[in-house]
Design a protein around this motif. Structure first.
Motif, PDB file in Angstrom:
ATOM      1  N   GLN A 108      -3.878  11.985  -7.849  1.00  0.00           N
ATOM      2  CA  GLN A 108      -2.647  11.904  -8.022  1.00  0.00           C
ATOM      3  C   GLN A 108      -2.089  10.662  -7.436  1.00  0.00           C
ATOM      4  OE1 GLN A 108      -1.660  15.846  -6.568  1.00  0.00           O
ATOM      5  NE2 GLN A 108      -0.803  16.414  -8.546  1.00  0.00           N
ATOM      6  N   LEU A 109      -2.516  10.314  -6.422  1.00  0.00           N
ATOM      7  CA  LEU A 109      -2.049   8.926  -5.822  1.00  0.00           C
ATOM      8  C   LEU A 109      -2.736   7.684  -6.607  1.00  0.00           C
ATOM      9  CD1 LEU A 109      -0.352   8.480  -3.305  1.00  0.00           C
ATOM     10  CD2 LEU A 109      -2.514   8.159  -1.837  1.00  0.00           C
ATOM     11  N   LYS A 110      -3.840   7.848  -6.976  1.00  0.00           N
ATOM     12  CA  LYS A 110      -4.311   6.857  -8.104  1.00  0.00           C
ATOM     13  C   LYS A 110      -3.443   6.749  -9.299  1.00  0.00           C
ATOM     14  CE  LYS A 110      -8.303   5.308 -10.628  1.00  0.00           C
ATOM     15  NZ  LYS A 110      -9.627   5.527 -11.040  1.00  0.00           N
ATOM     16  N   ARG A 111      -3.022   7.625  -9.731  1.00  0.00           N
ATOM     17  CA  ARG A 111      -2.073   7.757 -11.023  1.00  0.00           C
ATOM     18  C   ARG A 111      -1.054   7.091 -10.515  1.00  0.00           C
ATOM     19  NH1 ARG A 111       1.980  10.473 -12.070  1.00  0.00           N
ATOM     20  NH2 ARG A 111       1.406  12.095 -10.704  1.00  0.00           N
ATOM     21  N   ILE A 112      -0.131   7.456  -9.565  1.00  0.00           N
ATOM     22  CA  ILE A 112       0.810   6.991  -9.063  1.00  0.00           C
ATOM     23  C   ILE A 112       1.107   5.516  -8.687  1.00  0.00           C
ATOM     24  CG2 ILE A 112       2.813   6.989  -6.957  1.00  0.00           C
ATOM     25  CD1 ILE A 112       1.984  10.129  -6.974  1.00  0.00           C
ATOM     26  N   GLU A 113      -0.268   5.039  -8.079  1.00  0.00           N
ATOM     27  CA  GLU A 113      -0.324   3.699  -7.735  1.00  0.00           C
ATOM     28  C   GLU A 113      -0.136   2.641  -9.062  1.00  0.00           C
ATOM     29  OE1 GLU A 113      -3.758   0.307  -7.343  1.00  0.00           O
ATOM     30  OE2 GLU A 113      -4.287   2.608  -7.342  1.00  0.00           O
ATOM     31  N   GLU A 114      -0.617   3.193 -10.237  1.00  0.00           N
ATOM     32  CA  GLU A 114      -0.432   2.599 -11.639  1.00  0.00           C
ATOM     33  C   GLU A 114       0.997   2.481 -12.026  1.00  0.00           C
ATOM     34  OE1 GLU A 114      -3.248   4.868 -13.944  1.00  0.00           O
ATOM     35  OE2 GLU A 114      -4.843   4.295 -13.066  1.00  0.00           O
ATOM     36  N   ILE A 115       1.709   2.927 -11.405  1.00  0.00           N
ATOM     37  CA  ILE A 115       3.199   2.653 -11.916  1.00  0.00           C
ATOM     38  C   ILE A 115       4.144   2.063 -10.896  1.00  0.00           C
ATOM     39  CG2 ILE A 115       3.280   4.921 -13.244  1.00  0.00           C
ATOM     40  CD1 ILE A 115       5.287   6.161 -11.054  1.00  0.00           C
ATOM     41  N   VAL A 116       3.437   1.673  -9.829  1.00  0.00           N
ATOM     42  CA  VAL A 116       4.293   1.026  -9.002  1.00  0.00           C
ATOM     43  C   VAL A 116       4.816  -0.731  -9.276  1.00  0.00           C
ATOM     44  CG1 VAL A 116       4.056  -0.214  -6.652  1.00  0.00           C
ATOM     45  CG2 VAL A 116       3.157   1.840  -6.805  1.00  0.00           C
TER      46      VAL A 116
ATOM     47  N   PHE B 107       0.913  -1.398   0.130  1.00  0.00           N
ATOM     48  CA  PHE B 107       0.071   0.128   0.084  1.00  0.00           C
ATOM     49  C   PHE B 107       0.773   1.385   0.019  1.00  0.00           C
ATOM     50  CE2 PHE B 107       0.275  -0.866   4.536  1.00  0.00           C
ATOM     51  CZ  PHE B 107       0.673   0.497   5.130  1.00  0.00           C
ATOM     52  N   LEU B 108       0.450   2.477  -0.484  1.00  0.00           N
ATOM     53  CA  LEU B 108       1.171   3.631  -0.539  1.00  0.00           C
ATOM     54  C   LEU B 108       0.255   4.271   0.917  1.00  0.00           C
ATOM     55  CD1 LEU B 108       0.511   4.761  -4.280  1.00  0.00           C
ATOM     56  CD2 LEU B 108       2.555   3.746  -3.477  1.00  0.00           C
ATOM     57  N   TYR B 109       1.362   4.862   1.463  1.00  0.00           N
ATOM     58  CA  TYR B 109       0.955   5.759   2.633  1.00  0.00           C
ATOM     59  C   TYR B 109       1.339   7.411   2.394  1.00  0.00           C
ATOM     60  CZ  TYR B 109       1.417   8.023   7.142  1.00  0.00           C
ATOM     61  OH  TYR B 109       1.034   8.946   8.254  1.00  0.00           O
ATOM     62  N   LEU B 110       0.479   8.357   2.599  1.00  0.00           N
ATOM     63  CA  LEU B 110       0.881   9.491   2.168  1.00  0.00           C
ATOM     64  C   LEU B 110       0.297  10.557   3.209  1.00  0.00           C
ATOM     65  CD1 LEU B 110       1.747  11.739   0.021  1.00  0.00           C
ATOM     66  CD2 LEU B 110      -0.448  11.810  -0.664  1.00  0.00           C
ATOM     67  N   ALA B 111       0.911  11.231   3.959  1.00  0.00           N
ATOM     68  CA  ALA B 111       0.583  12.319   4.710  1.00  0.00           C
ATOM     69  C   ALA B 111       0.672  13.622   4.316  1.00  0.00           C
ATOM     70  CB  ALA B 111       1.349  12.190   6.377  1.00  0.00           C
TER      71      ALA B 111
END
Length: 123
Positions: A113-121, A95-99
């Motif tokens: 933006q987090l959804k977009r970043i998730e796609e490149i993991v 999982f991605l965690y962002l504060a």
């Protein structure tokens, strides 16, 4: 630069970001962390949020809910904490965690933006 480094750098580029981590929720270990806040211990946050993800997944299983979790939002008076499980076989169990600083962040834009970043993991 590894894919994890790119993911963390992209997460920290989101307006208001104060800390970011990519976490394995099977072990509770962060695969990578990046932060600009001395008051946010990303090791502790990674382990603690692992328990949040596990609890939600257990509850969904007990309720026989077949949907996937898009994200989990924890709203504090001064911060937003977003937990986004990574979908797809290249990120399963992560999982991605962002504060975010609540005064500087746009929550809707950060989630997008987090959804977009998730796609490149890729791990």
């Amino acid at each position: 630069m590894t894919n994890i480094d790119v993911v963390l750098k992209d997460m920290m580029a989101i307006d208001g970001a104060s800390g970011a981590a990519l976490v394995d929720y099977n072990s509770g270990m962060a695969l990578g962390m990046l932060g600009s806040s001395k008051s946010l211990d990303l090791q502790v946050a990674s382990a603690g949020n692992t328990e949040v993800v596990r609890a939600k997944m257990r509850t969904m299983e007990q309720l026989n809910i077949k949907d996937d979790i898009e994200d989990i939002l924890i709203t504090l008076t001064g911060q937003y904490h977003i937990i986004r499980p990574v979908s797809g076989r290249k990120g399963k169990g992560l999982f991605l965690y962002l504060a975010l600083d609540r005064n500087r962040a746009n929550l809707a834009l950060a989630r997008h933006q987090l959804k977009r970043i998730e796609e490149i993991v890729e791990v």
